[in-house]
Design an enzyme around this catalytic site. Structure first.
Site, mmCIF file in Angstrom:
data_model
loop_
_atom_site.group_PDB
_atom_site.id
_atom_site.type_symbol
_atom_site.label_atom_id
_atom_site.label_comp_id
_atom_site.label_asym_id
_atom_site.label_seq_id
_atom_site.Cartn_x
_atom_site.Cartn_y
_atom_site.Cartn_z
ATOM 1 N N HIS A 7 48.653 31.645 -34.082
ATOM 2 C CA HIS A 7 49.218 32.646 -34.996
ATOM 3 C C HIS A 7 48.581 32.555 -36.364
ATOM 4 C CE1 HIS A 7 51.920 29.107 -35.611
ATOM 5 N NE2 HIS A 7 51.916 29.485 -36.874
ATOM 6 N N HIS A 79 48.911 30.228 -43.634
ATOM 7 C CA HIS A 79 48.153 29.303 -42.795
ATOM 8 C C HIS A 79 47.718 29.989 -41.507
ATOM 9 C CE1 HIS A 79 52.338 28.526 -41.253
ATOM 10 N NE2 HIS A 79 51.728 28.445 -40.085
ATOM 11 N N GLU A 130 47.238 24.716 -39.306
ATOM 12 C CA GLU A 130 48.253 24.101 -38.453
ATOM 13 C C GLU A 130 47.625 23.890 -37.082
ATOM 14 O OE1 GLU A 130 51.628 26.660 -37.717
ATOM 15 O OE2 GLU A 130 52.875 24.996 -36.999
HETATM 16 CO CO CO Z 1 52.769 28.215 -38.254
#
Ligand code: CO
Length: 134
Positions: A7, A79, A130
């Protein structure tokens, strides 16, 4: 090492307006807002054919998103999340190459119930990264 883009997370000052923008203007499928107290965020998930967008809004006084929005009042990309097969192996390989892991370096349970880690943006082209064990 990294696999799919899981994502892209976008911090937004107005979650309702952002969800409406993605649903009504961009024609995407969006979830109901989901409060994630342990992460200090309320999230709306936007499902795309090949990945997801996560709209992040601060939840609680200590939310890391609050500080981000102070610096970026209109919102912005917060992020990106890449999938890895083995998060501990990925962490050890990256730290051996000098990358910094945020926090105590131990994986936490992320928004999707899977182990995640965050890597220092200064080590990755100015982008908070991440890693999620897929
Ligand atoms: Co995230």
């Amino acid at each position: 090492m990294i696999g799919r883009l899981n994502h892209v997370a976008i911090a937004v000052p107005d979650l309702k307006a952002a969800a409406a923008l993605y649903r009504d203007t961009l024609g995407a499928r969006v979830s109901a807002p989901q409060p994630l107290a342990e992460h200090g965020v309320t999230t709306v998930f936007v499902d795309l054919a090949n990945t997801r967008i996560e709209l992040l809004h601060p939840l609680g006084a200590q939310s890391p998103i609050s500080r981000f929005l102070e610096r970026h009042p209109t919102g912005g990309v917060h992020h990106v999340c890449y999938e890895v097969e083995d998060i501990l192996a990925a962490r050890d390989q990256l730290t051996a190459q000098g990358a910094r892991v945020l926090g105590d370096g131990e994986p936490r349970t992320g928004a999707h119930g899977k182990p995640v880690l965050f890597l220092h943006p200064a080590d990755f082209c100015g982008t908070l990264v991440e890693l999620e064990q897929a």
